[in-house]
Design an enzyme around this catalytic site. Structure first.
Site, PDB file in Angstrom:
ATOM      1  CG  HIS A 147      -0.286   0.034   2.610  1.00 63.79           C
ATOM      2  ND1 HIS A 147       0.032  -0.918   3.374  1.00 63.79           N
ATOM      3  CD2 HIS A 147       0.054   1.332   3.074  1.00 63.79           C
ATOM      4  CE1 HIS A 147       0.599  -0.363   4.426  1.00 63.79           C
ATOM      5  NE2 HIS A 147       0.641   1.085   4.448  1.00 63.79           N
ATOM      6  CG  ASP A 179      -0.167  -4.202   2.573  1.00 64.29           C
ATOM      7  OD1 ASP A 179      -0.298  -3.657   1.393  1.00 64.29           O
ATOM      8  OD2 ASP A 179      -0.107  -3.574   3.520  1.00 64.29           O
ATOM      9  CB  SER A 278       3.470   1.757   6.031  1.00 60.85           C
ATOM     10  OG  SER A 278       2.176   1.595   6.820  1.00 60.85           O
TER      11      SER A 278
END
Length: 448
Positions: A147, A179, A278
């Site tokens: 993402h 992911d 992230s």
């Protein structure tokens, strides 16, 4: 509310006096020596010799107010004692500093320029994230979250190392099931931004070696309560370091944005993780990567002490599959599971667990009765020609163990089967059928 400076100074003087007089009145001293806490009281106004030459009541009533030199000596002694105690505590801080220093060169700051929509309604924005360098088959790759870079072209992604060097990915591979994404770093000048490319040609840039690859831990050995360190780019602040513990393991069925992540087995940590973290590494105190920071649970948009990270065993396996095969080849069992099944809700009186007793011929390595009876995933349907059919699984079977791992629920079994290596070896399973446990084996295939 107002505070009197003279009163504060008087209190400080009395505290130092108590130390000089041998009166230990702190809660710590009382807890150590078991003596009742002694309270300092002011002398009565009508007591003889009251005023400047006042003395204190109590067992040390003969002690007069200390001189300024005595106060300084007592103060210095307190600082020495504090330094002595801090030396032990500072060992942990020094360890965190050393880990941060060693691993920062392997952490990558990522900037991705993305565009949503088309035509007049198109919107462009920049998104920051993080990554960590891996060495796969002699090549340097940046491991990150999908993402972070999804929606950005390769020429719209810039990666920065802690020493300020910039890189553009030569190749990008992504997996929506987990992911996880990887980007290849190129040692050629084609992978460098134009300004640095020109400086290399002029010989003014010492474009030496690739960023060092991080060391990976075995995330299966990580325990709840272990100290952890997170490095990333929260709110675009690159290579920031936070510290905490591992709060939980096996977090699944999380709603992470608009897309469903099929294979979930997250670690939970209270180390501060914010937007921009992230893809960055979660480390143990050996400086090894144990997980890939991925998401947070937050009502404010910032860290509230609940962060989630993909265990590095899973992330590294997906990365290797992407690099070698171009996609994640998921293991295929061929069953439909009942999402409403909860083994903990079944009482022994129901008869399903009534005969679940350890028998002499039962292999103890499969787990104790207490470990097995509260977990499992119930089979709702069997697909024709699947590995499950060949292993003679039936509807209603409750899978208790898969590859010697206790199955907690249906999401856990999906993750275990999906990440298993198909066609390598038969995988052992323990199932519950009609109140009795059986052991069987299944050979997975690749998901069609």
């Amino acid at each position: 509310m107002s505070f009197s400076f003279s009163a504060i100074m008087q209190t400080a003087t009395l505290t130092l006096l108590a130390l000089l007089a041998g009166v230990h009145h702190s809660p710590l001293a009382s807890a150590q020596d078991g003596a009742p806490r002694q309270v300092l009281r002011k002398a009565s106004p009508d007591r003889e010799n009251a005023g400047v030459g006042s003395r204190l009541d109590g067992p040390r009533s003969g002690a007069i107010l200390p001189t300024s030199d005595q106060v300084d000596v007592a103060r210095d002694r307190l600082f020495d004692e504090l330094a002595e105690e801090f030396e032990h505590f500072d060992r942990l801080g020094n360890l965190v500093r050393r880990v941060s220093h060693l691993v920062k060169p392997s952490v990558i700051h990522i900037e991705a320029h993305k565009t949503q929509g088309s035509g007049a309604s198109a919107e462009s924005f920049d998104e920051a994230g993080s990554g960590v360098v891996l060495d796969v088959a002699g090549d340097s790759w940046v491991l990150t979250n999908r993402h972070v870079i999804k929606g950005a072209a390769s020429n719209q992604i810039v990666m920065r190392t802690s020493d300020g060097r910039r890189w553009v990915p030569e190749k990008i591979l992504m997996d929506p099931n987990t992911d996880v994404a990887v980007m290849k770093l190129s040692a050629s000048i084609a992978g460098i931004e134009s300004a640095e490319r020109d400086s290399i040609r002029r010989g003014t840039n010492s474009f030496a070696k690739m960023p060092p690859a991080a060391r990976l831990a075995n995330s299966d050995e990580v325990q709840i309560g272990d100290f952890v360190i997170a490095i990333g780019s929260p709110f675009g602040l690159s290579h920031s370091v936070t510290f905490g513990i591992l709060s939980a393991k096996g977090r699944r069925d999380l709603s992470l944005g608009e897309e469903r992540i099929d294979l979930q087995d997250f670690f939970q940590t209270d180390a501060a993780i914010n937007p921009g973290n992230s893809g960055g590494p979660l480390l143990n105190l050996r400086g090894e990567v144990i997980a890939l920071n991925t998401a947070i649970a937050s009502s404010s948009g910032g860290s509230e002490g609940i962060g989630f990270a993909i265990p590095i065993n899973m992330a590294a396996r997906v990365a290797e599959e992407l690099i070698v095969h171009g996609r994640l080849r998921r293991g295929y069992l061929g069953v439909t599971l009942d999402p409403n099944f909860a083994a903990a809700d079944l009482s022994p009186a129901s008869g399903i667990y009534a005969s679940m007793k350890i028998t002499p011929d039962f292999d103890s390595r499969l787990g104790s009765q207490e470990e097995i009876k509260l977990g499992g995933a119930r089979v709702k349907d069997i697909r024709p020609g699947s590995p499950a059919e060949q292993a003679h699984l039936q509807r209603g079977d409750i899978i208790l163990q898969f590859d010697s791992i206790n199955v907690e629920d249906d999401d856990h079994l999906v993750a275990l089967a999906g990440m298993a290596q198909p066609d390598q070896r038969p995988i052992s399973m323990v199932i519950l059928r009609d109140g009795k446990r059986y052991r069987t084996e299944v050979t997975l295939t690749f998901q069609p």
